[in-house]
Enzyme design. Structure first.
Site, short mmCIF file in Angstrom:
data_model
loop_
_atom_site.label_atom_id
_atom_site.label_comp_id
_atom_site.label_asym_id
_atom_site.label_seq_id
_atom_site.Cartn_x
_atom_site.Cartn_y
_atom_site.Cartn_z
N ASP A 307 9.44 -40.03 -48.25
CA ASP A 307 8.70 -41.19 -48.77
C ASP A 307 9.25 -41.51 -50.17
O ASP A 307 10.05 -40.77 -50.73
CB ASP A 307 7.19 -40.91 -48.78
CG ASP A 307 6.37 -42.19 -48.76
OD1 ASP A 307 6.92 -43.27 -49.10
OD2 ASP A 307 5.18 -42.14 -48.42
N GLU A 506 -2.80 -47.71 -50.67
CA GLU A 506 -2.46 -46.33 -51.06
C GLU A 506 -3.49 -45.76 -52.04
O GLU A 506 -4.68 -46.08 -51.97
CB GLU A 506 -1.03 -46.28 -51.60
CG GLU A 506 -0.02 -46.70 -50.52
CD GLU A 506 1.42 -46.37 -50.88
OE1 GLU A 506 1.69 -45.29 -51.40
OE2 GLU A 506 2.28 -47.23 -50.60
#
Ligand code: BGC
Length: 627
Positions: A307, A506
């Site tokens: 990521d 997020e």
């Protein structure tokens, strides 16, 4: 002192290596047959590549930080556009600009001696959501409520096609997190809190995106690469993004792994490592799970991508240097702005043997395997591919109709006193609440803007919930009055009040409690209408279950609409009868996760959920039992 030190180091050692027993984990049947010709092609390519060209395949840069020209000196294997990043730094860049830039990257990569095409990944997580004009579907949490794998496959196929229009190769979707605590800001990216539901939805989306394995559609001209993310356990971190999942190995295997077994079983080609940790160990450095479980036990032969600078969080690493992540099993380091120094350092680590030659070969082999399976070398320039530039496909009426169907299917009816719903369309309807005419709020995060802050007029084509209601009632001879504050010019027969969360994504969406902050104003509005004896339908827009006891009590009917995306007309389809009095669409959404009660006044844990997993009322049309 020495004793304390020993105790500390042994505790640290225990945290560093939680035990995993790969042989106890499931092993799906291989999705694809062995392909010796493909492997021979990879051998030939590998033989031609220099160490620098091989290291380049292990890096992914963000288009905001790299130009096609850079590829001449740094032969990177892939690029991405991070959330909110677009060609020319213009989030409203036209699809043609995307295609043009894809061509330039492709041509630059093919000009290099190795001739391995670059690939471009994007977060098309609810449609091709970074592109103005694309179809925007409900976020995953609503699709989990819809429980319709065939619909998910269709959504995947449409998303793939729209990504193809812009010349991109790869989407970082689906998220297959099994969410356990709705305070997590990524709850809406999850299909729910049941492993089997998430597995079924995730696998169906992968099949739609990539095409079914062992058919000619698989990674054909109408499909793109999918990513199951974030491996593993991101939904079990106590509501904290990038947090620590403290589950035992059995829970990790039985709950968090289930969707990966399903995704690998349908041939997902890429898996993204999670920012989170398992038992204190960052997933980007967890060799036992990335290599021992995912690759060796589950037989995943595609590539593992890290990521966004996630490798930097591994102890001893920084964004520009991280041999441990590669050695643990990350094949492509997502290094948005850090790629240049990371490339130099990784090459040095390869030359010094810190990254063994065998690991480098394996990682590059996986990247090449994925690229060859996706036919990148034969397909040629992105703009020359079959669906490229077919702008009429972006947000086409046929695609939008599927998104509208998804909205209808995702709605969950939580309350319907005195059978207020379905409503007669030949009525005077007041449409109130700040979510009523608010496409931004319908769409939430990952919609042009990462945090869901794109103004309404940036998200097009779109229909707000109010616009859908107005169309339905005026067609039947009724009328709709829009008034966010709930005032009206003529007394309405019924009020529909749309409210809920504002956008987030997020960790910025992590919250300490499930209160959404606007309770007072909403409850006051609902109560004011009811005090005037106006029947009230509440429609909640949210990426997760919220504390809604007061709103429920103050309304006659209550609908959880999740984050339905751009096709708000799907709400009216279900709330209203047709003009001839028929029910065209019953509610079929069922809660994809339990709906918690608000904490008790003394802050204690309430007994049981407000609504259990699988709950959802309907008009009484016969239906299958919730799973
Ligand atoms: C997210 C990923 C996403 C990536 C690329 C990260 O911040 O965690 O889900 O795919 O960015 O945009």
């Amino acid at each position: 002192m020495i004793v304390a030190f020993l105790a500390l180091t042994s505790a640290a050692a225990a945290r560093a290596s939680p035990v995993v027993h790969p042989q106890q984990w499931p092993r799906p049947a291989p999705a694809l047959p062995p392909d010796p010709r493909l492997e021979a092609q990879i051998d030939a390519l590998l033989a031609r590549m220099t160490p620098a060209e091989k290291v380049g395949q292990l890096m992914q840069a963000d288009i905001g930080s790299i130009t096609p020209d850079d590829l001449r000196h740094y032969p990177l294997g892939s690029v991405l556009n991070g959330a909110g990043v677009a060609p020319g730094n213009d989030k409203l860049a036209s699809p043609r600009e995307w295609l043009k830039l894809a061509d330039r990257f492709y041509e630059a990569s093919m000009a290099a001696a190795h001739g391995v095409p670059v690939m471009w990944g994007t977060d098309a997580v609810h449609g091709h959501n970074d592109i103005p004009g694309a179809t925007i579907f409900p976020h995953n949490i609503g699709l989990g409520a819809a429980r319709d794998p065939a619909l998910l496959e269709r959504i995947g196929a449409i998303t793939a096609l729209e990504v193809r229009v812009t010349g991109l190769d790869w989407t970082f979707a689906p998220s297959v997190a099994v969410v356990r605590d709705a305070r997590w800001g990524r709850t809406y990216e999850s299909y729910g809190d049941h492993a089997r539901l998430v597995a079924e939805c995730g696998a169906a989306l992968v099949e739609g995106l990539e095409g079914r394995p062992r058919t000619s559609a698989f990674l054909g001209a109408a499909h793109v690469l999918a990513t199951a993310k974030h491996f593993i356990g991101d939904g079990g971190t106590g509501g904290q993004d990038e947090g620590d999942n403290t589950a035992g190995e059995e829970e990790l295997r039985e709950v968090d792994a289930t969707p990966y077994v399903a995704a690998v079983g349908v041939g997902v080609q890429t898996v993204m490592a999670s920012f989170s940790s398992w038992q204190g160990v960052k997933m980007h450095g967890n060799r036992a799970l990335l290599t021992g479980v995912l690759k060796e036990r589950m037989g995943f032969d595609g590539l593992v991508i890290g990521d966004w600078d996630g490798h930097a969080q591994v102890p001893g690493c920084s964004s520009v240097s991280c041999a441990p992540a590669v050695n643990a099993g990350i094949d492509v380091l997502m290094a948005p702005g850090s790629w240049r120094d990371l490339f130099v350092n990784t090459l040095a680590q390869v030359n010094s043997g810190e990254i063994p030659a065998s690991r480098l070969e394996d990682a590059v082999r996986r990247v090449l395997r994925v690229k060859l399976r996706a036919h990148l070398p034969e397909e040629g320039r992105p703009s020359s591919r079959p669906f490229a530039g077919r702008l009429e496909l972006l947000g086409s009426p046929a695609h939008r109709a599927v998104a509208r169907q998804a909205v209808r299917e995702s709605l969950v009816l939580l309350k319907n006193d005195r059978r207020l719903l379905p409503l007669e369309p030949r009525a005077r309807v007041l449409v109130a609440g700040d979510g009523a005419d608010n496409v931004q709020k319908q769409c939430g995060g990952w919609t042009i803007d990462w945090q869901g802050a794109s103004p309404n007029d940036e998200i097009r084509p779109a229909e707000s919930i109010y616009a859908g209601i107005r169309a339905a009632v005026t067609a039947a001879g009724g009328s709709a009055e829009l008034s966010p504050g709930g005032e009206y010019s003529a007394r309405p027969d019924v009020a529909i009040v749309v409210f809920g969360e504002n956008g987030y994504a997020e960790g910025l969406g992590d919250v300490p409690s499930l209160a959404y902050g606007d309770e007072q104003r909403t409850v006051t509005l609902l109560e004011r209408l009811r005090a005037q004896r106006i029947p009230v339908v509440a429609v909640l827009l949210s990426g997760r279950p919220l504390s809604i006891e007061a709103e429920l009590a103050a309304s006659d009917s209550f609908v959880a609409a999740w984050l339905p995306g751009a096709e708000g007309g799907g709400v009216a389809d279900v709330l209203f009868r047709t003009s001839d009095g028929a029910v065209a669409h019953d509610f079929r959404g069922r809660l994809p996760l339990k709906w918690p009660r608000a904490p008790t006044a003394r802050g204690g844990e309430p007994a049981g959920p407000l609504f259990p997993y699988g709950y959802g009322l309907s008009y009484g049309v016969k239906r299958r039992a919730p799973r």
